[in-house]
Design a protein around this motif. Structure first.
Motif, PDB file in Angstrom:
ATOM      1  N   SER A  46      27.559  51.520  -5.035  1.00  0.00           N
ATOM      2  CA  SER A  46      26.420  51.870  -4.156  1.00  0.00           C
ATOM      3  C   SER A  46      26.818  52.916  -3.122  1.00  0.00           C
ATOM      4  N   HIS A  47      28.143  53.032  -2.884  1.00  0.00           N
ATOM      5  CA  HIS A  47      28.647  53.890  -1.818  1.00  0.00           C
ATOM      6  C   HIS A  47      28.997  55.282  -2.323  1.00  0.00           C
ATOM      7  N   VAL A  48      28.831  55.500  -3.652  1.00  0.00           N
ATOM      8  CA  VAL A  48      29.349  56.729  -4.265  1.00  0.00           C
ATOM      9  C   VAL A  48      28.318  57.849  -4.249  1.00  0.00           C
TER      10      VAL A  48
ATOM     11  N   HIS B  65      24.110  53.977   6.001  1.00  0.00           N
ATOM     12  CA  HIS B  65      24.545  55.261   5.463  1.00  0.00           C
ATOM     13  C   HIS B  65      25.619  55.126   4.387  1.00  0.00           C
ATOM     14  N   GLU B  66      26.366  54.016   4.396  1.00  0.00           N
ATOM     15  CA  GLU B  66      27.391  53.808   3.344  1.00  0.00           C
ATOM     16  C   GLU B  66      26.714  53.562   1.988  1.00  0.00           C
ATOM     17  N   HIS B  67      25.563  52.888   2.044  1.00  0.00           N
ATOM     18  CA  HIS B  67      24.894  52.464   0.801  1.00  0.00           C
ATOM     19  C   HIS B  67      23.937  53.562   0.349  1.00  0.00           C
ATOM     20  N   LEU B  68      24.438  54.449  -0.496  1.00  0.00           N
ATOM     21  CA  LEU B  68      23.635  55.596  -0.915  1.00  0.00           C
ATOM     22  C   LEU B  68      22.617  55.218  -1.993  1.00  0.00           C
TER      23      LEU B  68
ATOM     24  N   ALA C  45      29.839  40.064  13.004  1.00  0.00           N
ATOM     25  CA  ALA C  45      29.549  41.493  13.289  1.00  0.00           C
ATOM     26  C   ALA C  45      29.649  42.265  11.986  1.00  0.00           C
ATOM     27  N   PRO C  46      28.840  41.862  10.968  1.00  0.00           N
ATOM     28  CA  PRO C  46      28.859  42.612   9.718  1.00  0.00           C
ATOM     29  C   PRO C  46      28.285  44.001   9.914  1.00  0.00           C
ATOM     30  N   ALA C  47      28.526  44.879   8.980  1.00  0.00           N
ATOM     31  CA  ALA C  47      27.959  46.234   9.075  1.00  0.00           C
ATOM     32  C   ALA C  47      26.451  46.143   9.245  1.00  0.00           C
ATOM     33  N   LYS C  48      25.828  45.208   8.537  1.00  0.00           N
ATOM     34  CA  LYS C  48      24.366  45.095   8.565  1.00  0.00           C
ATOM     35  C   LYS C  48      23.850  44.730   9.953  1.00  0.00           C
ATOM     36  N   ALA C  49      24.702  44.096  10.776  1.00  0.00           N
ATOM     37  CA  ALA C  49      24.271  43.762  12.141  1.00  0.00           C
ATOM     38  C   ALA C  49      23.964  45.029  12.933  1.00  0.00           C
TER      39      ALA C  49
ATOM     40  N   ILE D 239      30.452  37.272  17.906  1.00  0.00           N
ATOM     41  CA  ILE D 239      31.835  36.901  17.546  1.00  0.00           C
ATOM     42  C   ILE D 239      32.066  37.333  16.100  1.00  0.00           C
ATOM     43  N   ASP D 240      33.342  37.558  15.773  1.00  0.00           N
ATOM     44  CA  ASP D 240      33.689  37.928  14.405  1.00  0.00           C
ATOM     45  C   ASP D 240      35.150  37.567  14.120  1.00  0.00           C
ATOM     46  N   THR D 241      35.385  37.147  12.854  1.00  0.00           N
ATOM     47  CA  THR D 241      36.733  36.705  12.463  1.00  0.00           C
ATOM     48  C   THR D 241      37.644  37.878  12.108  1.00  0.00           C
ATOM     49  N   THR D 242      37.111  39.111  12.069  1.00  0.00           N
ATOM     50  CA  THR D 242      37.916  40.256  11.615  1.00  0.00           C
ATOM     51  C   THR D 242      38.739  40.837  12.764  1.00  0.00           C
TER      52      THR D 242
ATOM     53  N   PHE E  70      40.252  43.626  13.140  1.00  0.00           N
ATOM     54  CA  PHE E  70      39.950  45.045  13.463  1.00  0.00           C
ATOM     55  C   PHE E  70      38.755  45.160  14.396  1.00  0.00           C
ATOM     56  N   LYS E  71      37.836  44.173  14.322  1.00  0.00           N
ATOM     57  CA  LYS E  71      36.547  44.309  15.043  1.00  0.00           C
ATOM     58  C   LYS E  71      36.598  43.692  16.445  1.00  0.00           C
ATOM     59  N   GLN E  72      37.499  42.707  16.630  1.00  0.00           N
ATOM     60  CA  GLN E  72      37.526  42.010  17.922  1.00  0.00           C
ATOM     61  C   GLN E  72      37.948  42.980  19.037  1.00  0.00           C
TER      62      GLN E  72
ATOM     63  N   TRP F  61      24.184  36.447   7.852  1.00  0.00           N
ATOM     64  CA  TRP F  61      23.285  35.473   7.218  1.00  0.00           C
ATOM     65  C   TRP F  61      23.643  35.226   5.748  1.00  0.00           C
ATOM     66  N   ASN F  62      24.345  36.162   5.141  1.00  0.00           N
ATOM     67  CA  ASN F  62      24.696  35.975   3.728  1.00  0.00           C
ATOM     68  C   ASN F  62      25.746  34.889   3.542  1.00  0.00           C
ATOM     69  N   PHE F  63      26.363  34.450   4.659  1.00  0.00           N
ATOM     70  CA  PHE F  63      27.331  33.344   4.591  1.00  0.00           C
ATOM     71  C   PHE F  63      26.763  32.107   5.296  1.00  0.00           C
TER      72      PHE F  63
ATOM     73  N   GLU G 249      28.134  24.963   7.843  1.00  0.00           N
ATOM     74  CA  GLU G 249      29.096  23.875   7.598  1.00  0.00           C
ATOM     75  C   GLU G 249      30.209  23.945   8.644  1.00  0.00           C
ATOM     76  N   LYS G 250      30.713  25.144   8.858  1.00  0.00           N
ATOM     77  CA  LYS G 250      31.827  25.344   9.808  1.00  0.00           C
ATOM     78  C   LYS G 250      31.388  24.972  11.226  1.00  0.00           C
ATOM     79  N   GLU G 251      30.117  25.233  11.550  1.00  0.00           N
ATOM     80  CA  GLU G 251      29.647  25.033  12.933  1.00  0.00           C
ATOM     81  C   GLU G 251      28.816  23.764  13.071  1.00  0.00           C
TER      82      GLU G 251
HETATM   83  O1  DWN Z   1      29.025  46.660   0.918  1.00  0.00           O
HETATM   84  C1  DWN Z   1      29.700  46.202   1.844  1.00  0.00           C
HETATM   85  C2  DWN Z   1      29.838  44.729   2.064  1.00  0.00           C
HETATM   86  C3  DWN Z   1      30.227  44.051   0.807  1.00  0.00           C
HETATM   87  O2  DWN Z   1      30.819  44.457   3.019  1.00  0.00           O
HETATM   88  C4  DWN Z   1      30.389  47.110   2.736  1.00  0.00           C
HETATM   89  N1  DWN Z   1      29.575  48.327   2.828  1.00  0.00           N
HETATM   90  C5  DWN Z   1      30.651  46.614   4.120  1.00  0.00           C
HETATM   91  C6  DWN Z   1      30.640  45.144   4.229  1.00  0.00           C
HETATM   92  O3  DWN Z   1      29.360  44.763   4.694  1.00  0.00           O
HETATM   93  P1  DWN Z   1      29.264  43.637   5.799  1.00  0.00           P
HETATM   94  O4  DWN Z   1      30.169  43.978   6.939  1.00  0.00           O
HETATM   95  O5  DWN Z   1      27.810  43.385   6.082  1.00  0.00           O
HETATM   96  O6  DWN Z   1      29.919  42.427   4.981  1.00  0.00           O
HETATM   97  P2  DWN Z   1      29.952  40.894   5.238  1.00  0.00           P
HETATM   98  O7  DWN Z   1      30.981  40.343   4.315  1.00  0.00           O
HETATM   99  O8  DWN Z   1      28.583  40.325   5.163  1.00  0.00           O
HETATM  100  O9  DWN Z   1      30.500  40.760   6.729  1.00  0.00           O
HETATM  101  C7  DWN Z   1      30.542  39.460   7.281  1.00  0.00           C
HETATM  102  C8  DWN Z   1      31.144  39.582   8.670  1.00  0.00           C
HETATM  103  O10 DWN Z   1      31.035  38.312   9.303  1.00  0.00           O
HETATM  104  C9  DWN Z   1      32.614  39.937   8.631  1.00  0.00           C
HETATM  105  O11 DWN Z   1      32.905  40.861   9.657  1.00  0.00           O
HETATM  106  C10 DWN Z   1      33.301  38.612   8.869  1.00  0.00           C
HETATM  107  C11 DWN Z   1      32.319  37.878   9.734  1.00  0.00           C
HETATM  108  N2  DWN Z   1      32.375  36.420   9.597  1.00  0.00           N
HETATM  109  C12 DWN Z   1      32.592  35.688  10.737  1.00  0.00           C
HETATM  110  O12 DWN Z   1      32.751  36.237  11.827  1.00  0.00           O
HETATM  111  N3  DWN Z   1      32.636  34.320  10.635  1.00  0.00           N
HETATM  112  C13 DWN Z   1      32.167  35.850   8.385  1.00  0.00           C
HETATM  113  C14 DWN Z   1      32.224  34.467   8.267  1.00  0.00           C
HETATM  114  C15 DWN Z   1      32.014  33.793   6.945  1.00  0.00           C
HETATM  115  C16 DWN Z   1      32.474  33.677   9.441  1.00  0.00           C
HETATM  116  O13 DWN Z   1      32.525  32.441   9.394  1.00  0.00           O
END
Ligand code: DWN
Length: 413
Positions: free
Chosen positions: A178-180, A221-224, A323-327, A345-348, A350-352, A382-384, A390-392
């Motif tokens: 999708s990014h190409v 913009h990543e998702h062309l 803090a996913p990209a979609k946020a 908050i975010d578990t990554t 690089f992002k904190q 929301w995709n997780f 469960e975690k919370e």
């Molecule tokens: O296509 C893409 C998808 C697959 O991944 C890329 N263009 C960029 C990226 O998109 P994204 O950042 O929306 O992906 P995620 O996987 O939906 O990002 C989830 C974010 O949430 C991560 O930064 C990790 C964070 N997270 C968290 O803080 N606590 C995730 C879980 C499960 C949690 O418990």
């Protein structure tokens, strides 16, 4: 950015019959999180047009305003292994293909856009040869350090020359196609790299799921391209490949399809599944569906902002979860800033310590979530949902509530 004097053409079929379906306005790059010093500088970060077009010739839904890939991917914030759901998904993926093809140490699996090597580690664990191709230097270095041989470059004909024609028994590309930008060049190189009896396995958000669930926040913009498999199959056929199978994962990234492609007649085709998929696209991913998607996003924005403003008026403390990209898209499109969310908050790692671009909301370590004891958490990842609820559980049992944005804003807890 695409020079304005160049007439836009379809990324798949080259047609100039592109119709504007949804204009989200000028928005920042989804993964361009601001470091502390940038966020204090009042100069606004770069914003680019975000507009979705529909090709009247092959029906591919796509962006036409292209941002230089180096600005988006040379240094990248996303890591695959930051969600248990993804670790489980990719381990099953490797197991399934290893068994299907009876892979051994003599076989090579090349993962394009290999990120932190999550999928390749799962193949390597099962004894197969692995090689990653990852353009983000910061991530390629990390994967190499964890034992995954990784070429730090954008995949293309040079990659094929370096690895060797028809050397890969399996080529994978997950949340990459999708990014190409040069989709035809990409597929041509995959065809050249793939062994005569090899499989190209790739995962993309399925356009029917995106439109059905109104997930406008994955438009960035990543998702062309927002793939239907019919237009994509036509690109494959141009380079001697054919779709032979698909598998639908409704719970992955809001709805993902894993496609399987191979050289002509190398594998039997799941024709029924392919026909069903093409039929659903015909009915649910046409221009009218795109217009409905655009109108729904505007209604969604009013509904979510009204809910959040009401909660703030009642004195509630609200934070963002993930803090996913979609946020970046959701928050900027809805103008949700620190007047509503204290932080996210975010578990990554690089992002904190960074800030979400545009709205400049600080990204904190998950420990801050427990310390702050918020009343509500806007579930940006929301995709997780299942994994996070469960975690919370403790947060919920102590009276905390989640606001789950899609398909409609809903308070859970
Ligand atoms: O296509 C893409 C998808 C697959 O991944 C890329 N263009 C960029 C990226 O998109 P994204 O950042 O929306 O992906 P995620 O996987 O939906 O990002 C989830 C974010 O949430 C991560 O930064 C990790 C964070 N997270 C968290 O803080 N606590 C995730 C879980 C499960 C949690 O418990």
């Amino acid at each position: 950015m695409t020079p304005p004097d160049i007439e836009p053409s379809c990324r798949a079929c080259g047609s100039s019959r592109l119709r504007l379906g949804f204009d989200l306005g000028l928005l920042p790059l989804a993964n361009s999180f601001l470091s502390v010093q940038n966020s204090e500088v009042q100069a606004p970060e770069s914003r680019y047009p975000l507009r979705i077009f529909y090709c009247d010739n092959c029906r591919l839904i796509q962006l036409s305003d292209i941002v230089d890939r180096r600005e988006m991917f040379d240094d990248y914030a996303f890591l695959t292994a930051t969600a248990d759901t993804s670790l489980v998904h990719f381990d099953k993926y490797a197991d399934q293909l290893t068994r299907k093809l009876a892979l051994s140490a003599e076989d090579l699996v090349v993962d394009i856009g290999s990120n932190d090597g999550t999928l390749l580690k799962a193949f390597k664990k099962r004894g197969t040869g692995v090689l990653g191709i990852e353009p983000a230097r910061n991530i390629a270095t990390r994967a190499e350090a964890e034992g995954i041989p990784t070429i730090n470059e954008y995949f293309g004909s040079e990659s094929v020359a370096r690895i060797g024609r028809n050397k890969a028994r399996v080529v994978t590309a997950n949340n990459v196609v999708s990014h190409v930008g040069d989709l035809n060049g990409f597929v041509e190189s995959v065809s050249e790299l793939l062994d005569a009896k090899g499989l190209f396995a790739f995962e993309v958000p399925w356009v029917v799921d995106v439109l059905r669930h109104y997930n406008f926040d994955i438009v960035y913009h990543e998702h062309l391209s927002y793939f239907g498999f019919k237009p994509l199959s036509q690109v494959f056929e141009r380079y001697g490949l054919e779709l032979v199978g698909i598998e639908h994962f409704p719970a992955i990234h809001g709805g993902t399809i894993r496609g399987l492609a191979a050289h002509l007649d190398a594998f039997p085709k799941q024709q029924d599944m392919l026909d069903q998929t093409f039929g659903a696209e015909e009915k649910e991913a046409d221009f009218r569906a795109l217009e409905r998607f655009a109108n729904h996003a505007k209604e969604f924005r009013s509904e979510l902002v009204a809910l959040l403003r009401r909660l703030k008026k009642d004195g509630k403390k609200i934070v963002g979860y993930g803090a996913p990209a979609k946020a970046t898209i959701l928050l900027n499109y809805c103008s949700i800033d620190r007047s509503i969310l204290d932080f996210v908050i975010d578990t990554t790692p690089f992002k904190q310590g960074k800030f979400i671009p545009g709205v400049r909301i600080p990204i904190m370590h998950p420990d801050e979530f427990r310390k702050a004891k918020p009343d509500y958490a806007l579930l940006l990842a929301w995709n997780f949902k299942d994994e996070i609820l469960e975690k919370e559980r403790e947060f919920l049992q102590s009276g905390g509530k989640f606001i789950v944005p899609f398909p409609e804003p809903e308070v859970v807890g």
